[in-house]
Design a protein around this motif. Structure first.
Motif, PDB file in Angstrom:
ATOM      1  N   THR A 190       0.817  -1.220   0.000  1.00 19.03           N
ATOM      2  CA  THR A 190       0.000   0.000   0.000  1.00 19.03           C
ATOM      3  C   THR A 190       0.850   1.269   0.000  1.00 19.03           C
ATOM      4  O   THR A 190       0.304   2.372   0.138  1.00 19.03           O
ATOM      5  N   HIS A 191       2.153   1.135  -0.149  1.00 14.59           N
ATOM      6  CA  HIS A 191       3.030   2.305  -0.187  1.00 14.59           C
ATOM      7  C   HIS A 191       2.675   3.186  -1.384  1.00 14.59           C
ATOM      8  O   HIS A 191       2.282   2.674  -2.445  1.00 14.59           O
ATOM      9  N   PRO A 192       2.802   4.504  -1.265  1.00 19.25           N
ATOM     10  CA  PRO A 192       2.477   5.387  -2.388  1.00 19.25           C
ATOM     11  C   PRO A 192       3.243   5.075  -3.671  1.00 19.25           C
ATOM     12  O   PRO A 192       2.753   5.383  -4.769  1.00 19.25           O
ATOM     13  N   ASP A 193       4.421   4.478  -3.564  1.00 18.69           N
ATOM     14  CA  ASP A 193       5.220   4.165  -4.747  1.00 18.69           C
ATOM     15  C   ASP A 193       5.008   2.746  -5.257  1.00 18.69           C
ATOM     16  O   ASP A 193       5.720   2.294  -6.156  1.00 18.69           O
ATOM     17  N   ALA A 194       4.053   2.029  -4.681  1.00 21.72           N
ATOM     18  CA  ALA A 194       3.878   0.617  -5.017  1.00 21.72           C
ATOM     19  C   ALA A 194       3.614   0.393  -6.501  1.00 21.72           C
ATOM     20  O   ALA A 194       4.139  -0.560  -7.095  1.00 21.72           O
ATOM     21  N   ALA A 195       2.828   1.234  -7.121  1.00 23.12           N
ATOM     22  CA  ALA A 195       2.511   1.060  -8.543  1.00 23.12           C
ATOM     23  C   ALA A 195       3.763   1.201  -9.398  1.00 23.12           C
ATOM     24  O   ALA A 195       3.981   0.431 -10.345  1.00 23.12           O
ATOM     25  N   ALA A 196       4.603   2.168  -9.056  1.00 21.73           N
ATOM     26  CA  ALA A 196       5.847   2.370  -9.799  1.00 21.73           C
ATOM     27  C   ALA A 196       6.791   1.196  -9.589  1.00 21.73           C
ATOM     28  O   ALA A 196       7.452   0.741 -10.530  1.00 21.73           O
ATOM     29  N   TRP A 197       6.846   0.691  -8.369  1.00 23.28           N
ATOM     30  CA  TRP A 197       7.683  -0.481  -8.105  1.00 23.28           C
ATOM     31  C   TRP A 197       7.212  -1.676  -8.929  1.00 23.28           C
ATOM     32  O   TRP A 197       8.023  -2.402  -9.500  1.00 23.28           O
ATOM     33  N   SER A 198       5.913  -1.882  -8.973  1.00 26.24           N
ATOM     34  CA  SER A 198       5.347  -3.025  -9.688  1.00 26.24           C
ATOM     35  C   SER A 198       5.690  -2.981 -11.172  1.00 26.24           C
ATOM     36  O   SER A 198       6.095  -3.999 -11.758  1.00 26.24           O
ATOM     37  N   THR A 199       5.550  -1.820 -11.772  1.00 24.65           N
ATOM     38  CA  THR A 199       5.858  -1.673 -13.198  1.00 24.65           C
ATOM     39  C   THR A 199       7.319  -1.952 -13.481  1.00 24.65           C
ATOM     40  O   THR A 199       7.682  -2.728 -14.374  1.00 24.65           O
ATOM     41  N   ARG A 200       8.189  -1.345 -12.691  1.00 23.07           N
ATOM     42  CA  ARG A 200       9.621  -1.499 -12.922  1.00 23.07           C
ATOM     43  C   ARG A 200      10.084  -2.918 -12.597  1.00 23.07           C
ATOM     44  O   ARG A 200      10.986  -3.453 -13.258  1.00 23.07           O
TER      45      ARG A 200
END
Length: 411
Positions: A190-200
């Protein structure tokens, strides 16, 4: 694998720890002896090894009690995180933001997660800071560069055939970078950067084992259209790769990608298919592809009926690596990636791991190696430890009484 892990963890947290970590710094953390790979990666691998053994009831306490082993383990976990630059302003003891530091943070993060209930809130925060900081760097890259828009690239060979790093595949680097992102995402969904982490995470995973044929056609993996996103490749179409300037079977052991199912399994989520992209092809190259033999004729890398490995162009690391191959065999078997090979992965696993146990049986303290001719890497014992730990943890997640906790997804 349980026996191998019990032996190696006993050695690493026993005599190996006692000979290396002999003093504390004024702030109460261990003196790691530096900030380089030897000083940080090695205790990180030890931490994963011992944390897994303790958590899953494998630890052998004949020479050191479980409680004392736990104290030593927590010293390692806490010190590595505290010395990361996200938590440490002392330039003489801080580490981070380097070529391999995502891997070091990954090891410490896995160990910390397994022992989370024994960490204070302060030490948990330091682990989080370390992981998030390393993850942030990796999300700045694109389809060419690992970080930012310059420096280390994702491919050995570009789309146009230009060799960026001749004889030096980027498979290993991309996989350990993806692993750091996968761990951070699993721990903090649920971290704010989770979506960016997932993509990368998915991008780095699929680029690690990209082959020339992936640059053609319309195949997609986890939403990534390979022919348009990939800007190069790291393995050949036959599943082989180069490292250290020649075809190197040790670097064809892409176990790090398969450990993604392990880390995701701890979080109750599925690993992306990108992490096992082309793994079956690479395993087939180890088992069945024919290479020229020195005496004439051809040989496969795996020797039928034997633990011995043929290195077509040599091996600059030494002569004995049964655990490296045995761990990979076991993962390939667990995930059913051996359907195209002539001899099942489970058969190879027994050959290789029986040899590994025989190497350990030579030493009363549980270690594996004797002379440097067998394996000249200074972290050879820690490497055996972490392979046995992550492979056993994977096996436990697949076969535990509550049902298989691992899975893969193309979403």
């Amino acid at each position: 694998m349980k026996s191998i892990l019990a032996n190696e963890s006993r050695y690493l947290i026993g005599p190996a720890y006692a000979s290396k970590y002999t003093s504390y710094e004024p702030d109460g953390y261990l003196n790691l002896g530096g900030t380089n790979e030897r000083a940080v990666r090695l205790p990180g691998m030890t931490a994963v090894t011992v944390a897994t053994a303790l958590k899953l009831g494998v630890y052998d306490s004949r020479n050191l009690s479980e409680s004392n082993a736990t104290i030593r383990l927590m010293n390692l976990i806490k010190t590595i995180a505290a010395r990361h630059m996200s938590n440490n302003t002392n330039t003489s003891t801080r580490w981070g933001h380097g070529w391999q530091t995502a891997l070091w943070a990954y090891y410490d993060g896995v160990a910390a997660w397994l022992m989370w209930d024994k960490l204070s809130t302060t030490d948990r925060d330091k682990v989080v800071n370390m992981l998030v900081d390393e993850a942030k760097r990796l999300t700045t890259g694109n389809d060419v560069y690992l970080i930012g828009t310059s420096g280390n690239q994702l491919y050995e060979t570009r789309r146009d055939g230009t060799a960026v790093t001749p004889g030096d595949s980027k498979t290993e680097e991309n996989q350990w970078s993806a692993a750091l992102l996968g761990l951070t995402l699993s721990m903090m969904p649920t971290h704010p950067d989770a979506a960016a982490w997932s993509t990368r995470y998915k991008q780095l995973a699929v680029s690690a084992t990209a082959k020339p044929a992936d640059l053609r056609g319309r195949s997609t993996v986890n939403g990534i259209t390979l022919s348009t996103w990939l800007q190069g490749h790291n393995i050949a179409n036959d599943g082989t790769l180069e490292n250290h300037g020649f075809l190197h079977p040790l670097y064809m052991i892409v176990d790090q990608g398969l450990y993604e199912a392990t880390v995701n399994g701890l979080a109750g989520t599925c690993a992306p298919n990108a992490a096992k992209h082309n793994v079956a092809l690479m395993y087939s190259a180890l088992v069945d592809k024919q290479f020229p033999a020195s005496g004439g004729g051809t040989k496969t890398i795996y020797t039928p009926g034997s633990y011995e490995v043929h290195y077509p162009e040599g091996n600059d690391w030494g002569t004995e690596f049964p655990m490296y191959f045995g761990g990979f065999d076991q993962l390939v078997s667990l995930f059913g990636l051996d359907s195209t090979v002539s001899t099942p992965a489970a058969t190879w696993e027994k050959l290789h791991n029986d040899r590994q146990i025989a190497l350990q049986a030579r030493h009363t303290d549980g270690r594996t190696y004797g002379s440097l001719t067998e394996n000249n890497y200074y972290g050879r014992e820690q490497r055996v430890g972490v392979i046995s730990a992550l492979t056993y943890l994977t096996t436990w997640l697949v076969n535990n009484s509550g049902g298989n906790k691992t899975c893969w997804t193309n979403s």
